[in-house]
Design an enzyme around this catalytic site. Sequence first.
Site, PDB file in Angstrom:
ATOM      1  N   GLY A  99       3.044  -3.183   3.733  1.00  0.00           N
ATOM      2  CA  GLY A  99       3.969  -4.302   3.879  1.00  0.00           C
ATOM      3  C   GLY A  99       3.282  -5.644   3.948  1.00  0.00           C
ATOM      4  O   GLY A  99       2.120  -5.800   3.568  1.00  0.00           O
ATOM      5  N   SER A 121      11.140 -11.954  -6.455  1.00  0.00           N
ATOM      6  CA  SER A 121      12.291 -11.510  -7.240  1.00  0.00           C
ATOM      7  C   SER A 121      13.585 -11.839  -6.505  1.00  0.00           C
ATOM      8  O   SER A 121      13.626 -11.847  -5.272  1.00  0.00           O
ATOM      9  CB  SER A 121      12.191  -9.999  -7.482  1.00  0.00           C
ATOM     10  OG  SER A 121      13.369  -9.482  -8.041  1.00  0.00           O
ATOM     11  N   GLY A 122      14.645 -12.064  -7.268  1.00  0.00           N
ATOM     12  CA  GLY A 122      15.932 -12.453  -6.701  1.00  0.00           C
ATOM     13  C   GLY A 122      16.800 -11.295  -6.253  1.00  0.00           C
ATOM     14  O   GLY A 122      18.013 -11.475  -6.067  1.00  0.00           O
ATOM     15  N   VAL A 158      12.382 -10.146 -19.012  1.00  0.00           N
ATOM     16  CA  VAL A 158      12.411  -8.900 -19.788  1.00  0.00           C
ATOM     17  C   VAL A 158      13.650  -8.879 -20.673  1.00  0.00           C
ATOM     18  O   VAL A 158      14.719  -9.355 -20.283  1.00  0.00           O
ATOM     19  CB  VAL A 158      12.398  -7.669 -18.852  1.00  0.00           C
ATOM     20  CG1 VAL A 158      13.628  -7.641 -17.959  1.00  0.00           C
ATOM     21  CG2 VAL A 158      12.282  -6.369 -19.652  1.00  0.00           C
ATOM     22  N   VAL A 168      -4.077  -7.822  -1.087  1.00  0.00           N
ATOM     23  CA  VAL A 168      -3.338  -9.066  -1.246  1.00  0.00           C
ATOM     24  C   VAL A 168      -3.864 -10.137  -0.295  1.00  0.00           C
ATOM     25  O   VAL A 168      -4.077 -11.280  -0.672  1.00  0.00           O
ATOM     26  CB  VAL A 168      -1.821  -8.829  -1.017  1.00  0.00           C
ATOM     27  CG1 VAL A 168      -1.054 -10.148  -1.033  1.00  0.00           C
ATOM     28  CG2 VAL A 168      -1.269  -7.889  -2.078  1.00  0.00           C
ATOM     29  N   CYS A 175       0.820  -1.189   0.000  1.00  0.00           N
ATOM     30  CA  CYS A 175       0.000   0.000   0.000  1.00  0.00           C
ATOM     31  C   CYS A 175       0.861   1.248   0.000  1.00  0.00           C
ATOM     32  O   CYS A 175       2.081   1.190  -0.095  1.00  0.00           O
ATOM     33  CB  CYS A 175      -0.893   0.004   1.243  1.00  0.00           C
ATOM     34  SG  CYS A 175      -1.826  -1.529   1.477  1.00  0.00           S
ATOM     35  N   ARG A 197      -4.748   1.350  -0.836  1.00  0.00           N
ATOM     36  CA  ARG A 197      -4.634  -0.084  -0.631  1.00  0.00           C
ATOM     37  C   ARG A 197      -4.478  -0.886  -1.915  1.00  0.00           C
ATOM     38  O   ARG A 197      -5.195  -0.663  -2.889  1.00  0.00           O
ATOM     39  CB  ARG A 197      -5.869  -0.604   0.117  1.00  0.00           C
ATOM     40  CG  ARG A 197      -5.721  -2.077   0.503  1.00  0.00           C
ATOM     41  CD  ARG A 197      -6.945  -2.617   1.199  1.00  0.00           C
ATOM     42  NE  ARG A 197      -6.694  -3.974   1.675  1.00  0.00           N
ATOM     43  CZ  ARG A 197      -7.616  -4.914   1.806  1.00  0.00           C
ATOM     44  NH1 ARG A 197      -8.870  -4.647   1.507  1.00  0.00           N
ATOM     45  NH2 ARG A 197      -7.299  -6.110   2.250  1.00  0.00           N
ATOM     46  N   LEU A 198      -3.530  -1.818  -1.875  1.00  0.00           N
ATOM     47  CA  LEU A 198      -3.415  -2.887  -2.858  1.00  0.00           C
ATOM     48  C   LEU A 198      -3.795  -4.171  -2.136  1.00  0.00           C
ATOM     49  O   LEU A 198      -3.100  -4.610  -1.219  1.00  0.00           O
ATOM     50  CB  LEU A 198      -1.988  -2.988  -3.401  1.00  0.00           C
ATOM     51  CG  LEU A 198      -1.722  -4.118  -4.405  1.00  0.00           C
ATOM     52  CD1 LEU A 198      -2.498  -3.885  -5.688  1.00  0.00           C
ATOM     53  CD2 LEU A 198      -0.231  -4.229  -4.698  1.00  0.00           C
TER      54      LEU A 198
END
Length: 614
Positions: free
Chosen positions: A78, A377-378, A294, A53, A2, A50-51
């Site tokens: 978070g 993701s790394g 990508v 999840v 968020c 807000r996103l």
Amino acid sequence: MCGITGFIQWNGDLTQDSRLLVKMTETLAHRGPDGSGTWISGPCAFGHRRLSVIDPENGAQPMIIHREEEVYAIVYNGELYNAGELKKELSSRGHSFRTTCDTEVLLVSYMEWGPDCLERLNGIFAFAIWDSVQEQVFLARDRVGVKPLFYSYVDGTLVFGSEPKAILQHPKVEPVVGPEGLAEVFIVGPARTPGHGVFRDLAELRPGRAMIFNREGLRTYTYWKLESRPHEDDEARTAAYLRELIQDTVERQLVSDVPVCSLLSGGLDSSALSALAVQYYTRTGQGQVHTYSVDYVDNDKHFKSHAFQPGADAPWIQRMQEELKSKHHWIEFDTPELVNTLELSTEKRDLPGMADVDASLLLFCQEIKKGATVAISGEAADEIFGGYPWFHREEALQSGTFPWSVAPQLRSELLSPEIREWISPLEYLADRYSDAVAEVPLLEGEDAGQARMRVMSYLNITRFMPTLLDRKDRMSMGAGLEVRVPYTDHRLIDYVFNIPWSIKTAGGREKGILRKALEGVLPQDVLYRKKSPYPKTHNPNYLSAVKQRMLHVLEDSSSPILPLIDAAKIRELAASSEASSNLPWFGQLMSGPQLFAYLTQVNHWLKAYKISIK
């Protein structure tokens, strides 16, 4: 994931500032496209985007809990990866829950343990909690700084936000940049000094720190930092324990109520995470993992091998996709898209950043968002395990400065003489390096060689890694995509920091102990492939495009960057043969094309943010 913002002012009626709070909150709409909320009570104003999840139905913020006369409110950005364990313990202590989201777990944890709750959290976070009992606001940021948190303290008012753009909406905070800020942009950047906000009245809450604001004032303290201790495990036990930690971390971070995908470059770090995700999804019956990569149009024609990118990625991505049987998505961009996104990526970061790398990551995240909300993701494995070439080169180890800033004199010479004299860029960089080295927790009895590698590891983890985490957060959240970074689990970092260099380079290879830990997870050829970073464009059209853009900036008398730079020197560079180089000649991380792109970003930043230099 968020966006959070707010302000606290002990005197005055904040209900009159509801429009201001909404305006601040809406600047973060990209971070939270699924909902918006504001809350004002007494001296405290909180805003949230807000996103969704976890628990999309019930996790709206600001979240408020009333307990008799007590009021607790939170805005939080978070993810808690141990929310289940915390919820179980809190339930045993008599707390009940009305949602399944980790926001409520975090707020109740504070209600039970106060600021000491931080010791119990495993996750990535930046949050603010209003506590009516103590009449204070408590703010904190995760241990390694995956989630951003900025603040400004002016005339007794505390203003905070996930991004500077929200704070700059407040009338008490002006877009002024002084000599230190310019030094950060032109000499230290893009690896900004931790805690430095670049804007004059803006600061960053450093990773592993918390803040308490009450009527007595503002107090900041450290709750976590890297510590040195003897490493007791041998190589075999070290590898086995790392395997356990990495697998536990990945599985915790795959928990979500929305689809999770994996970013796949074909290198060691992302391939390992993707493989572990496939294993977990197979074991839990969750179906096929989607992977994304990508690349750039015609990169196969123009690719040139160098120390930071010894080989092309595409064949290895294909190799891993076939191995994992993932649903793979090949994303490719062309030069015009990259160039046209330089300005937008600057605005998403609130600062000039890593040029084409920022722009392509933003475009990449926009494409991923079409099919997923969460990705793993790394990021950070090279900083933690010692993967970069500068860990292995004597000249970098002995340079007496940050290994990514080994040519500061060249950058300094691009400034106008007046600005160079005002900001003393080389002295500023030397001071920041001395500050960083002075922080390093050396281990008593350690030999000089091991101590030198400990310093290099510390610099990478506390100075360079935050730059990449900030880039990943801003570009991904700029597209409304949550990216999780398993290698930044604090348990992993704390353990690896103390592994002796001889074990870290097991088998005589960079990141050797990580490779040994992942035996059986990846095919041998992928496991022992040479490091390759996030890909860059090698198309000469890109150089031509960004060089022309910069020349147009120089020709426009209204360009705000002109008083700050030596325009004649820039023109000279544009006409030189070195300008066509796509190798890191301008410092370790600034190629010719990136230099011109970066300077156009600086000019746009000065203009778009209406920055005053004083």
